[in-house]
Design a protein around this motif. Structure first.
Motif, PDB file in Angstrom:
ATOM      1  N   MET A 164       0.788  -1.491  -0.452  1.00 42.16           N
ATOM      2  CA  MET A 164      -0.240  -0.110   0.356  1.00 42.16           C
ATOM      3  C   MET A 164       0.948   1.305   0.312  1.00 42.16           C
ATOM      4  O   MET A 164       0.896   2.157  -0.324  1.00 42.16           O
ATOM      5  N   ASP A 165       1.719   1.540   0.643  1.00 42.58           N
ATOM      6  CA  ASP A 165       3.056   2.858   0.736  1.00 42.58           C
ATOM      7  C   ASP A 165       3.434   2.569  -0.680  1.00 42.58           C
ATOM      8  O   ASP A 165       3.815   3.735  -0.857  1.00 42.58           O
ATOM      9  N   ASN A 166       3.972   1.317  -1.438  1.00 46.12           N
ATOM     10  CA  ASN A 166       5.548   0.781  -2.283  1.00 46.12           C
ATOM     11  C   ASN A 166       4.385   1.649  -3.646  1.00 46.12           C
ATOM     12  O   ASN A 166       5.791   1.676  -5.384  1.00 46.12           O
ATOM     13  N   VAL A 167       3.363   0.599  -3.511  1.00 44.35           N
ATOM     14  CA  VAL A 167       3.136   0.009  -4.869  1.00 44.35           C
ATOM     15  C   VAL A 167       2.266   0.980  -5.802  1.00 44.35           C
ATOM     16  O   VAL A 167       0.863   1.241  -5.212  1.00 44.35           O
ATOM     17  N   SER A 168       2.341   1.826  -6.173  1.00 48.31           N
ATOM     18  CA  SER A 168       1.166   3.038  -7.095  1.00 48.31           C
ATOM     19  C   SER A 168      -0.457   2.150  -8.138  1.00 48.31           C
ATOM     20  O   SER A 168      -1.260   2.687  -7.540  1.00 48.31           O
ATOM     21  N   GLU A 169      -0.391   0.839  -8.299  1.00 48.61           N
ATOM     22  CA  GLU A 169      -0.813   0.151  -9.347  1.00 48.61           C
ATOM     23  C   GLU A 169      -1.986  -0.366  -7.970  1.00 48.61           C
ATOM     24  O   GLU A 169      -3.239  -0.351  -8.085  1.00 48.61           O
ATOM     25  N   VAL A 170      -1.655  -0.461  -6.526  1.00 45.44           N
ATOM     26  CA  VAL A 170      -2.345  -1.034  -5.329  1.00 45.44           C
ATOM     27  C   VAL A 170      -3.070  -0.275  -4.608  1.00 45.44           C
ATOM     28  O   VAL A 170      -4.258   0.148  -4.619  1.00 45.44           O
ATOM     29  N   GLN A 171      -1.879   1.390  -5.167  1.00 49.74           N
ATOM     30  CA  GLN A 171      -3.085   2.069  -3.960  1.00 49.74           C
ATOM     31  C   GLN A 171      -4.257   2.660  -4.742  1.00 49.74           C
ATOM     32  O   GLN A 171      -5.412   3.239  -3.987  1.00 49.74           O
ATOM     33  N   GLU A 172      -3.770   3.210  -6.452  1.00 51.94           N
ATOM     34  CA  GLU A 172      -4.787   3.459  -7.061  1.00 51.94           C
ATOM     35  C   GLU A 172      -6.363   2.169  -7.298  1.00 51.94           C
ATOM     36  O   GLU A 172      -7.635   2.861  -7.229  1.00 51.94           O
ATOM     37  N   ALA A 173      -5.905   0.629  -6.805  1.00 52.80           N
ATOM     38  CA  ALA A 173      -7.305  -0.298  -7.240  1.00 52.80           C
ATOM     39  C   ALA A 173      -7.810  -0.422  -5.415  1.00 52.80           C
ATOM     40  O   ALA A 173      -8.990  -0.170  -6.065  1.00 52.80           O
ATOM     41  N   ILE A 174      -7.283   0.213  -4.552  1.00 52.10           N
ATOM     42  CA  ILE A 174      -7.730   0.400  -3.143  1.00 52.10           C
ATOM     43  C   ILE A 174      -9.039   1.229  -3.771  1.00 52.10           C
ATOM     44  O   ILE A 174      -9.582   1.354  -2.777  1.00 52.10           O
ATOM     45  N   LYS A 175      -8.348   2.811  -4.067  1.00 55.62           N
ATOM     46  CA  LYS A 175      -9.034   3.995  -4.013  1.00 55.62           C
ATOM     47  C   LYS A 175     -10.373   3.684  -4.809  1.00 55.62           C
ATOM     48  O   LYS A 175     -11.658   4.113  -4.458  1.00 55.62           O
ATOM     49  N   GLU A 176     -10.161   3.124  -6.192  1.00 59.52           N
ATOM     50  CA  GLU A 176     -11.434   2.485  -7.116  1.00 59.52           C
ATOM     51  C   GLU A 176     -11.965   1.227  -6.618  1.00 59.52           C
ATOM     52  O   GLU A 176     -13.188   0.852  -7.130  1.00 59.52           O
ATOM     53  N   ASN A 177     -11.704   1.001  -5.173  1.00 60.22           N
ATOM     54  CA  ASN A 177     -12.551  -0.626  -4.826  1.00 60.22           C
ATOM     55  C   ASN A 177     -12.412  -1.344  -6.297  1.00 60.22           C
ATOM     56  O   ASN A 177     -13.672  -2.278  -6.520  1.00 60.22           O
ATOM     57  N   ARG A 178     -11.132  -2.239  -5.986  1.00 62.87           N
ATOM     58  CA  ARG A 178     -11.308  -2.746  -6.783  1.00 62.87           C
ATOM     59  C   ARG A 178      -9.982  -4.126  -6.789  1.00 62.87           C
ATOM     60  O   ARG A 178      -9.188  -4.220  -7.453  1.00 62.87           O
ATOM     61  N   CYS A 179      -9.309  -3.772  -5.390  1.00 60.17           N
ATOM     62  CA  CYS A 179      -8.055  -4.533  -4.814  1.00 60.17           C
ATOM     63  C   CYS A 179      -8.475  -5.997  -3.850  1.00 60.17           C
ATOM     64  O   CYS A 179      -9.504  -5.361  -2.995  1.00 60.17           O
ATOM     65  N   MET A 180      -8.234  -6.803  -4.215  1.00 58.45           N
ATOM     66  CA  MET A 180      -8.157  -7.719  -3.170  1.00 58.45           C
ATOM     67  C   MET A 180      -6.741  -8.558  -3.133  1.00 58.45           C
ATOM     68  O   MET A 180      -6.037  -8.308  -3.826  1.00 58.45           O
ATOM     69  N   PHE A 181      -6.907  -8.514  -1.586  1.00 55.88           N
ATOM     70  CA  PHE A 181      -5.354  -8.643  -0.665  1.00 55.88           C
ATOM     71  C   PHE A 181      -6.007 -10.486  -0.320  1.00 55.88           C
ATOM     72  O   PHE A 181      -7.453 -11.299   0.216  1.00 55.88           O
ATOM     73  N   GLY A 182      -5.245 -11.753  -0.234  1.00 56.09           N
ATOM     74  CA  GLY A 182      -4.519 -12.612   0.196  1.00 56.09           C
ATOM     75  C   GLY A 182      -3.715 -13.637   0.235  1.00 56.09           C
ATOM     76  O   GLY A 182      -2.810 -12.598  -0.266  1.00 56.09           O
ATOM     77  N   THR A 183      -4.018 -15.181   0.891  1.00 55.16           N
ATOM     78  CA  THR A 183      -2.710 -15.127   0.972  1.00 55.16           C
ATOM     79  C   THR A 183      -2.988 -16.104   0.056  1.00 55.16           C
ATOM     80  O   THR A 183      -3.519 -16.168  -0.716  1.00 55.16           O
ATOM     81  N   PRO A 237     -10.665 -11.659   2.270  1.00 58.98           N
ATOM     82  CA  PRO A 237     -11.325 -12.245   2.190  1.00 58.98           C
ATOM     83  C   PRO A 237     -11.897 -12.442   3.369  1.00 58.98           C
ATOM     84  O   PRO A 237     -11.787 -12.575   4.431  1.00 58.98           O
ATOM     85  N   GLN A 238     -13.639 -13.776   3.299  1.00 62.17           N
ATOM     86  CA  GLN A 238     -14.025 -13.842   4.361  1.00 62.17           C
ATOM     87  C   GLN A 238     -13.545 -15.012   5.122  1.00 62.17           C
ATOM     88  O   GLN A 238     -12.521 -16.041   4.316  1.00 62.17           O
ATOM     89  N   ILE A 239     -13.271 -14.963   6.062  1.00 61.35           N
ATOM     90  CA  ILE A 239     -13.032 -15.748   6.990  1.00 61.35           C
ATOM     91  C   ILE A 239     -13.999 -16.619   6.768  1.00 61.35           C
ATOM     92  O   ILE A 239     -14.770 -16.878   7.870  1.00 61.35           O
ATOM     93  N   ARG A 240     -13.614 -18.269   6.715  1.00 61.11           N
ATOM     94  CA  ARG A 240     -14.108 -19.567   7.227  1.00 61.11           C
ATOM     95  C   ARG A 240     -13.919 -20.362   8.058  1.00 61.11           C
ATOM     96  O   ARG A 240     -12.426 -20.398   8.437  1.00 61.11           O
ATOM     97  N   SER A 241     -14.697 -21.822   7.982  1.00 59.57           N
ATOM     98  CA  SER A 241     -14.194 -22.859   8.500  1.00 59.57           C
ATOM     99  C   SER A 241     -12.375 -23.274   7.961  1.00 59.57           C
ATOM    100  O   SER A 241     -12.385 -22.761   6.576  1.00 59.57           O
ATOM    101  N   SER A 242     -12.090 -24.383   8.533  1.00 58.42           N
ATOM    102  CA  SER A 242     -11.236 -25.262   7.762  1.00 58.42           C
ATOM    103  C   SER A 242     -11.816 -25.885   6.851  1.00 58.42           C
ATOM    104  O   SER A 242     -11.420 -26.969   6.241  1.00 58.42           O
TER     105      SER A 242
END
Length: 553
Positions: A164-183, A237-242
């Motif tokens: 979030m601090d260093n990648v402009s593509e990530v910053q823009e995607a978050i502002k535009e509601n099109r970013c997903m984070f996950g493992t 992501p939504q947290i689910r059971s294993s």
């Protein structure tokens, strides 16, 4: 006989089948188990590339990971057909994955916004320094009561904050509601269940417990933790059971098959080793080494550098089972370093034969702190050292010391677990690629002073997530007792307690010498001043001695 006729008889031979995607740091595999016997029927494996753009940076290509998964699914299905086994007998699949590795992607295009930042990456150390300045006494355990984890580069929240601090593509995607984070599990589930066309964005409690963002008690994203790292909840992501049905595979050779199991790789090994009782423990030897100790439904807060993590949760209504974990960064990775960097071996399989040929053991200590020390020290300032070198040392001694380092680090964790729980293990269950090394297993028994039990069936991690997938509500094709009596080899200690303690005390000396190598600018300046002062005093003292000697003469 037609192809269809050939493949219709497998249900009679094997019963229902469960697939397991095993996505590790170095490779992806897809294995198929017979639910009635826990037998591996076939599998396919694809190696993964790892890149190191800068010192301390470790990355992988998320698209390569996804493509490797598809290749493994396709080829394993072809293998089944060659074995006259009907792929339609696969009733569910599970996913187990390298943990903490962080991926961000675009919800509209489905493309990654940056490379996957791998769990062992150390680029976030400066972010940690800034965060700790805001914490009383710069206490790295400040958040431990909420998430069970120390503030460390190891975990996903720090990696996400860096993005979030260093990648402009990530910053823009978050502002535009099109970013997903996950493992990695989230990335795979989302893609396999539809991707940008309705893919399911979820993770399980074991992977979520490694992000530093989940509350370890209520198993939900924690508002304070999100605020501390300034990470928006809507990208998570939504947290689910294993063990539950997350969604179905939308296309390809396994179209329509439900994904019903998800476990971080070390928790999957805990399940695969059948460590369902409080007090049972296992150690997995892969790229790193990870020892998990089942604490039941009780959350144990370690006072000795261990992590509190979720072991597994078999269903959304089931109680979570917790574990204490000790994490070692360098296990198989150090053998790879001997091969690729030091070039003293041609293949990782040679280490056992090389070390066994030593006629005498000049006890040298190798502390492999290439990216700092993990549990129980959590010292990012540590760096690798080799101590006790004499003129008759050769590469064989270094190879053996590298293997011993894995055993010493495991003992470090066992000592911490004993302090935290008051219990001493009567045996250590082991799995992972390195356990094929008999010398390593014997040294582990000798250094820890407990029998080391190695199952003959080596696919323990994949087995664990196959169990989770097969036990899910709506599947119910796996008897949890299947595989509890797996044949195994046992290595018993062969040295005395005095010899064991002497070796361990030498290791501790090596640990002391590995610390305080990586310092900040202020401390470096202070160290330079100290060195200059010491140098000046030394010169002044030498002059005095020379003057005194001349006067006496």
């Amino acid at each position: 006989m037609t192809e269809n006729a050939k493949t219709t008889s497998s249900a009679n031979r094997y019963g229902p089948l469960i697939g397991a995607i095993d996505e590790g740091t170095s490779s992806v595999r897809f294995l198929v188990f017979a639910a009635n016997t826990a037998e591996v029927l076939t599998y396919h494996q694809k190696e993964l590339k790892v890149s190191y753009p800068q010192e301390g940076w470790v990355e992988q290509d998320p698209m390569e990971i996804l493509e490797a998964v598809h290749e493994c699914l396709n080829q394993t299905v072809e293998n089944l057909k060659q074995l006259t086994i009907n792929p339609a007998d696969i009733v569910a699949i599970g996913i187990t994955n390298q943990r903490e590795t962080t991926i961000v992607w675009d919800t509209k295009t489905g493309k990654p916004l940056y490379n996957a930042i791998v769990w062992m990456d150390m680029r976030t150390t400066s972010i940690i320094d800034e965060l700790l300045k805001k914490v009383r006494n710069q206490n790295k355990n400040y958040l431990k009561s909420l998430c069970g984890l120390p503030i460390s580069p190891y975990f996903s929240a720090l990696k996400m904050k860096w993005l979030m601090d260093n990648v402009s593509e990530v910053q823009e995607a978050i502002k535009e509601n099109r970013c997903m984070f996950g493992t990695v599990d989230s990335w795979l589930i989302w893609n396999l269940t539809g991707g940008s066309n309705g893919g399911v964005h979820c993770t399980d409690v074991t992977n979520a417990s490694r992000t530093m963002l989940m509350n370890i008690v209520n198993l939900k994203w924690d508002p304070y933790l999100l605020s501390f790292f300034q990470i928006p909840e809507d990208i998570l992501p939504q947290i689910r059971s294993s063990s539950e049905i997350y969604g179905n595979i939308v296309d390809g050779v396994l179209q329509g098959v439900p994904i019903s199991g998800c476990l971080g790789d070390q928790q999957a090994a805990l399940v695969g080793q059948m460590c369902f009782q409080h007090g049972q423990a296992k150690s997995t030897y892969g790229t790193g080494c990870f020892l998990l100790y089942n604490t039941g439904t009780k959350i144990v807060d370690s006072a000795h550098g261990l992590l509190t993590t979720v072991g597994y949760q078999f269903g959304p209504k089931a109680d979570p089972v917790y574990a204490l974990e000790g994490s070692i960064a360098m296990a198989g990775a150090i053998v790879k370093w001997l091969k690729d960097n030091l070039q003293v071996i041609d293949d990782v399989s040679e280490t056992e034969a090389i070390a066994e040929k030593l006629t005498c053991d000049n006890r040298i200590i190798f502390v492999p702190a290439f990216s700092g020390l993990y549990a129980p020290y959590w010292r990012k300032d540590a760096r690798s050292v080799i101590c006790g070198i004499t003129e008759d040392i050769n590469y064989r001694h270094i190879v053996k010391a590298a293997l011993q380092s894995v055993c010493f680090q495991t003992r470090d964790i066992l000592e911490a677990m004993r302090e935290d729980t008051g219990m001493t293990l009567t045996k250590l269950l082991v799995d992972g690629a390195m356990t094929s090394n008999n010398l390593l297993m014997q040294m582990q028994a000798d250094i820890c002073g407990v029998p080391v039990v190695r199952p003959v069936m080596c696919e323990i991690t994949a087995l664990g997530v196959a169990i989770a997938a097969g036990c899910a509500e709506g599947i119910k094709k796996w008897d949890i007792t299947v595989g509890t009596n797996v044949p195994s080899d046992t290595f018993t200690p062969s040295i005395t307690e005095n010899e064991r303690d002497m070796l361990y005390s030498e290791w501790k000396k090596g640990i002391e010498r590995s610390l305080d190598w990586e310092t900040d600018a202020a401390s470096e300046e202070e160290e330079d001043i100290n060195k200059m002062t010491a140098s000046g005093l030394f010169v002044f003292g030498t002059l005095l001695l020379l003057m005194f000697a001349r006067y006496r003469s």
